[in-house]
Design a protein around this motif. Sequence first.
Motif, short mmCIF file in Angstrom:
data_model
loop_
_atom_site.label_atom_id
_atom_site.label_comp_id
_atom_site.label_asym_id
_atom_site.label_seq_id
_atom_site.Cartn_x
_atom_site.Cartn_y
_atom_site.Cartn_z
N ARG A 119 -66.40 -18.90 6.59
CA ARG A 119 -66.44 -20.24 6.01
C ARG A 119 -67.09 -20.15 4.63
O ARG A 119 -68.14 -19.52 4.47
CB ARG A 119 -67.25 -21.12 6.95
CG ARG A 119 -67.41 -22.53 6.54
CD ARG A 119 -68.09 -23.30 7.65
NE ARG A 119 -67.16 -24.25 8.24
CZ ARG A 119 -66.84 -25.39 7.66
NH1 ARG A 119 -67.33 -25.71 6.49
NH2 ARG A 119 -66.00 -26.21 8.22
N ASP A 157 -57.18 -25.38 7.51
CA ASP A 157 -58.54 -25.87 7.33
C ASP A 157 -58.91 -25.90 5.84
O ASP A 157 -58.33 -25.18 5.04
CB ASP A 157 -59.54 -24.97 8.05
CG ASP A 157 -59.39 -25.03 9.56
OD1 ASP A 157 -58.59 -25.85 10.04
OD2 ASP A 157 -60.08 -24.24 10.24
N ASP A 217 -61.95 -25.13 4.69
CA ASP A 217 -63.17 -24.38 4.38
C ASP A 217 -62.90 -22.97 3.87
O ASP A 217 -63.80 -22.13 3.85
CB ASP A 217 -64.11 -24.35 5.59
CG ASP A 217 -63.41 -23.79 6.82
OD1 ASP A 217 -62.25 -23.34 6.70
OD2 ASP A 217 -64.02 -23.81 7.91
MN MN Z 1 -63.79 -23.43 9.86
#
Ligand code: MN
Length: 502
Positions: free
Chosen positions: A210, A96, A98
């Motif tokens: 995040r 990911d 983030d």
């Molecule tokens: Mn995430």
Amino acid sequence: MARTPRLSVVVPTRNEEANVGPLLARLDAALAGIDHEILFVDDSDDGTPRAIAAAAAGNRRVDLVHREGVGREGGLSTAVVCGIHQTRGEFVCVMDADLQHPPESIPAMLAVARGGADVVVASRYTRSGSRRGLDGTGRVLVSRAASGFARALFSEARASTDPLSGFFLCRRRVIDGIEFRPVGFKILLELLVCVPGLRVQDVPLDFAARARGTSKASARQGVLFLGHIRSLVFEVQGSARPWKFGLVGLSGLAILLPLVAFLTASVHVPALAAFLPAYVPSLIWNTILNRVWTFADQRHGLGEGTARYLERAVLSGAAMFVVYAALLALGVAAVPAAVGGALLAMVVNGMANRAAIRRRPWQWSEVAISHGVQAALAHITSEVGADRSYLLPPNASTPAAFPAGMVARVVQQRRGVLYTEAAGYRAQRRSNIEVGSTLMVPVVDGDTVGAVLVCERVARHPFDPEQLDRAMTATPALVGLIPAAGGGRTSRRAVKPGILGA
Ligand code: MN
Ligand code: GDD
């Protein structure tokens, strides 16, 4: 991108403007000394593409695919598949953007893969892993429940403590030639279930919170997850086999019990004599359903398999009759006696068939993990001077990178082709530009084409006809190593076939 890098990092992004800069900086530091490429597959409406371009300025290892409109169909899952498709590294890492997935873990994951694992999963649930980044008790519960559900259904998912992790690294060859069509967020689960038999290893993941922006997980993702599970159960032959076997057994009861009730109560057949006319229809029903569903991947013509299955069914039928008769003698009514007998029969039947139930789904994917096939492919790769070679099933659709119908043509005509793409449309170009070049050769086994061999390279000189000849001469080495044509291949979503691996 020239040559085959060691590692491709695929990063799906949707509105991650504030995260991609820091991510690239950390990736750059973490991957120093590893030959790698990074590909962002972006579906953003914010400034993410610009932020990537700015952060990557001058870094030739970073590339971006920006998708618009219908290109975005399928969201995260198609983004990951697209990214895997468009990169070339010997290993592929999906993560990911983030910063929930620390790039600093990648070198250790790569080392584990190079040590022999096919898939390395960064797990939140292994010892010293952490899920502190999952916001809220609700999210933790949902995540645990989804994971437990997947692991209960699919034995392949139990290979990892975190089969729903979005952070994993795999050997590219295990996904070449595999129909790989996840829906929703659970790409790893798709890989595990569709390529049974992989060597999977977990490494602890410290799942961070995040960094910026918002999660795209939603109730809709939950619905997609259930749809994905449904498709893995119903459209991957031989998956979740113990559950299918049990369900079929229960459905047989739905035929047996009403028949026993009807024959004894309405037709006044003596309870003992009612057994056979009630049992035989349920046996036929179970046999057919198990054959077309539970053991769909193990079907090889009508003969042997069914005969053995029927032998076992008669055995469990006999056991059932004994219990039924004994319960009747004890004064139990016909229907409860039949329930008792059937429960025992299901246990006996399950035990008698346990080897077949445990057998992992027969799949073309065996090719990806067969040492014989991989050794033969490695030999051919060096023989023709390719970057990599892989096999496609003969009924595969042509990978997107090649002209439509190319695989079908090679199979029909039983002739190899040499396909080269010029570097650009100008006739006069620099001589040091690399061009992509591909050989596609049928692997002919008797009267059938068992597979199509694909050799790829990106180099200054494309393949030449002599190398095409060499590839054709080498293919007999593959005959016998690959599965018989057509046998048991999963016909997953056959309307929209697509094979990974270009
Ligand atoms: Mn995430
Ligand atoms: N290209 C593209 N298209 N990328 C997307 C899309 C999309 O439609 N939707 C989300 N992404 C990207 C995000 O930008 C981010 O980089 C990554 O996919 C994960 O999205 P998040 O919104 O951060 O998802 P999450 O944190 O809730 O879920 C993550 O953790 C789960 C485990 O709890 C994912 O890694 C899941 O795969 C994982 O199961």
